[in-house]
Design an enzyme around this catalytic site. Structure first.
Site, mmCIF file in Angstrom:
data_model
loop_
_atom_site.group_PDB
_atom_site.id
_atom_site.type_symbol
_atom_site.label_atom_id
_atom_site.label_comp_id
_atom_site.label_asym_id
_atom_site.label_seq_id
_atom_site.Cartn_x
_atom_site.Cartn_y
_atom_site.Cartn_z
ATOM 1 N N LYS A 18 0.812 -1.209 0.000
ATOM 2 C CA LYS A 18 0.000 0.000 0.000
ATOM 3 C C LYS A 18 0.854 1.271 0.000
ATOM 4 O O LYS A 18 0.455 2.271 -0.590
ATOM 5 C CB LYS A 18 -1.021 -0.006 1.122
ATOM 6 C CG LYS A 18 -0.458 0.094 2.515
ATOM 7 C CD LYS A 18 -1.559 0.078 3.550
ATOM 8 C CE LYS A 18 -1.015 -0.249 4.925
ATOM 9 N NZ LYS A 18 0.110 0.573 5.392
ATOM 10 N N ARG A 93 -7.120 2.506 11.430
ATOM 11 C CA ARG A 93 -6.816 1.083 11.560
ATOM 12 C C ARG A 93 -7.814 0.355 12.439
ATOM 13 O O ARG A 93 -7.738 -0.858 12.571
ATOM 14 C CB ARG A 93 -5.439 0.899 12.199
ATOM 15 C CG ARG A 93 -4.361 0.849 11.164
ATOM 16 C CD ARG A 93 -3.037 0.523 11.791
ATOM 17 N NE ARG A 93 -2.023 1.207 11.013
ATOM 18 C CZ ARG A 93 -0.756 0.886 11.014
ATOM 19 N NH1 ARG A 93 -0.321 -0.080 11.773
ATOM 20 N NH2 ARG A 93 0.089 1.555 10.279
ATOM 21 N N ARG A 132 13.423 -5.514 3.843
ATOM 22 C CA ARG A 132 13.402 -4.062 3.632
ATOM 23 C C ARG A 132 14.547 -3.377 4.385
ATOM 24 O O ARG A 132 14.827 -3.698 5.537
ATOM 25 C CB ARG A 132 12.053 -3.524 4.112
ATOM 26 C CG ARG A 132 11.872 -2.045 3.856
ATOM 27 C CD ARG A 132 10.433 -1.643 3.860
ATOM 28 N NE ARG A 132 9.781 -1.761 5.153
ATOM 29 C CZ ARG A 132 8.527 -1.359 5.376
ATOM 30 N NH1 ARG A 132 7.808 -0.848 4.406
ATOM 31 N NH2 ARG A 132 7.997 -1.492 6.568
ATOM 32 N N ARG A 165 14.286 -1.468 10.030
ATOM 33 C CA ARG A 165 13.388 -0.976 11.069
ATOM 34 C C ARG A 165 13.231 -2.037 12.150
ATOM 35 O O ARG A 165 13.117 -3.218 11.859
ATOM 36 C CB ARG A 165 12.010 -0.682 10.470
ATOM 37 C CG ARG A 165 11.837 0.754 10.063
ATOM 38 C CD ARG A 165 10.587 0.963 9.253
ATOM 39 N NE ARG A 165 9.379 0.468 9.900
ATOM 40 C CZ ARG A 165 8.160 0.565 9.365
ATOM 41 N NH1 ARG A 165 8.002 1.130 8.187
ATOM 42 N NH2 ARG A 165 7.111 0.097 9.990
ATOM 43 N N ARG A 176 2.919 -7.912 14.277
ATOM 44 C CA ARG A 176 2.235 -6.816 13.569
ATOM 45 C C ARG A 176 1.076 -7.352 12.726
ATOM 46 O O ARG A 176 0.021 -6.744 12.664
ATOM 47 C CB ARG A 176 3.212 -6.086 12.653
ATOM 48 C CG ARG A 176 4.164 -5.177 13.386
ATOM 49 C CD ARG A 176 5.278 -4.722 12.484
ATOM 50 N NE ARG A 176 4.854 -3.718 11.527
ATOM 51 C CZ ARG A 176 5.602 -3.331 10.494
ATOM 52 N NH1 ARG A 176 6.771 -3.875 10.285
ATOM 53 N NH2 ARG A 176 5.182 -2.399 9.681
HETATM 54 P P1 AMP Z 1 3.430 1.458 9.732
HETATM 55 O O1 AMP Z 1 4.632 2.131 9.168
HETATM 56 O O2 AMP Z 1 2.141 1.928 9.117
HETATM 57 O O3 AMP Z 1 3.562 -0.034 9.753
HETATM 58 O O4 AMP Z 1 3.341 1.927 11.262
HETATM 59 C C1 AMP Z 1 4.375 1.676 12.168
HETATM 60 C C2 AMP Z 1 3.841 1.689 13.591
HETATM 61 O O5 AMP Z 1 3.252 2.986 13.896
HETATM 62 C C3 AMP Z 1 2.744 0.692 13.877
HETATM 63 O O6 AMP Z 1 3.241 -0.590 14.152
HETATM 64 C C4 AMP Z 1 2.047 1.346 15.084
HETATM 65 O O7 AMP Z 1 2.815 1.183 16.257
HETATM 66 C C5 AMP Z 1 2.100 2.828 14.724
HETATM 67 N N1 AMP Z 1 0.879 3.283 13.967
HETATM 68 C C6 AMP Z 1 0.847 3.736 12.694
HETATM 69 N N2 AMP Z 1 -0.412 4.077 12.327
HETATM 70 C C7 AMP Z 1 -1.209 3.818 13.408
HETATM 71 C C8 AMP Z 1 -2.611 3.950 13.675
HETATM 72 N N3 AMP Z 1 -3.477 4.395 12.735
HETATM 73 N N4 AMP Z 1 -3.060 3.601 14.902
HETATM 74 C C9 AMP Z 1 -2.227 3.149 15.844
HETATM 75 N N5 AMP Z 1 -0.905 2.991 15.665
HETATM 76 C C10 AMP Z 1 -0.377 3.327 14.463
#
Ligand code: AMP
Length: 225
Positions: A18, A93, A132, A165, A176
């Site tokens: 995405k 989310r 990654r 990361r 996750r």
């Molecule tokens: P991502 O890069 O989208 O995988 O986000 C990395 C981390 O940021 C996630 O594992 C969560 O800890 C936090 N995070 C990102 N977006 C959200 C959201 N909408 N609600 C809660 N936590 C979020």
């Protein structure tokens, strides 16, 4: 290409593609790409108070509490560069976040146009995420198999050091994915019931996926002729 103002929610498990699709859509339709993950990582990097709080959750692969996320996103959507439309990537989310978003959009006289759900298998996700690597200096993303840097652990663009990361390590990826599936069940249902949700296969080539999305936008009348 010109568009009417267009607000998109982009959904999908981490690693389904995405983020890549968001970049393509942003360039094609001149939208603001608002990734909560990126926004939070910037806060963490800046070492702000809120950044320290965010890191506590992110490093464990846990969701940040709704109130913190929604306040940060709504603040960002109020800025002038969000006027012509946004791609929300990684937000909402949860069902609760979707409801907060609906309310905030309504309060500001805006609407959501479409929800794109990019989905794929766990196997594809683990392969993509565990390989990654990201440049510490400029943020450019590489992949040890699909898009390796010319020199190991060195950025092709700026010579910066590449890193993995903390939450892209296999043990955390599994957590996750579990968190994602569990926490988005209501969200997917919420948008599906509203008739906003369109599902796409994230295992497709990114160009083919974009073509399919563009065809949908055309069908929904979101593109200017
Ligand atoms: P991502 O890069 O989208 O995988 O986000 C990395 C981390 O940021 C996630 O594992 C969560 O800890 C936090 N995070 C990102 N977006 C959200 C959201 N909408 N609600 C809660 N936590 C979020």
């Amino acid at each position: 290409m010109e568009t009417k103002s267009i607000n998109i929610v982009l959904l999908g498990p981490p690693g389904a593609g995405k983020g890549t699709q968001a970049e393509i859509l942003k360039d094609a339709f001149k939208l603001l790409h608002l990734s909560t993950g990126d926004m939070f990582r910037e806060e963490v990097k800046a070492g702000s108070e809120i950044g320290k709080k965010l890191a506590e959750y992110m490093n464990k692969g846990e969701l940040v509490p709704d109130k913190i996320v929604t306040d940060l996103v709504i603040g960002r959507m109020g800025k002038p560069d969000a006027k012509s439309g946004v791609i929300l990537d990684g937000y909402p989310r949860t069902g609760a976040q979707a409801e907060s978003l609906d309310k905030a959009l309504k309060d500001s006289g805006k609407r959501l146009d479409v929800v794109l759900y990019v989905n794929t298998t766990d196997e594809v996700v683990v392969k993509r995420l565990s390989g990654r690597r990201i440049c510490k200096a400029c943020g450019k993303i590489f992949h040890v198999v699909n898009m390796p840097s010319k020199k190991e652990n060195v950025c092709d663009i700026c010579g910066g050091e590449l890193y993995q990361r903390e939450d892209d390590k296999p043990a955390t990826i599994k957590n996750r994915l579990e968190v994602y599936v569990k926490s988005t069940k209501d969200l997917i249902k919420y948008y599906r019931d509203k008739g906003f949700l369109y599902e796409f296969d994230g295992g497709m080539q990114k160009e083919d996926l974009f073509k399919a999305v563009k065809a949908l936008f055309n069908k929904l009348g979101l593109l200017n002729k």
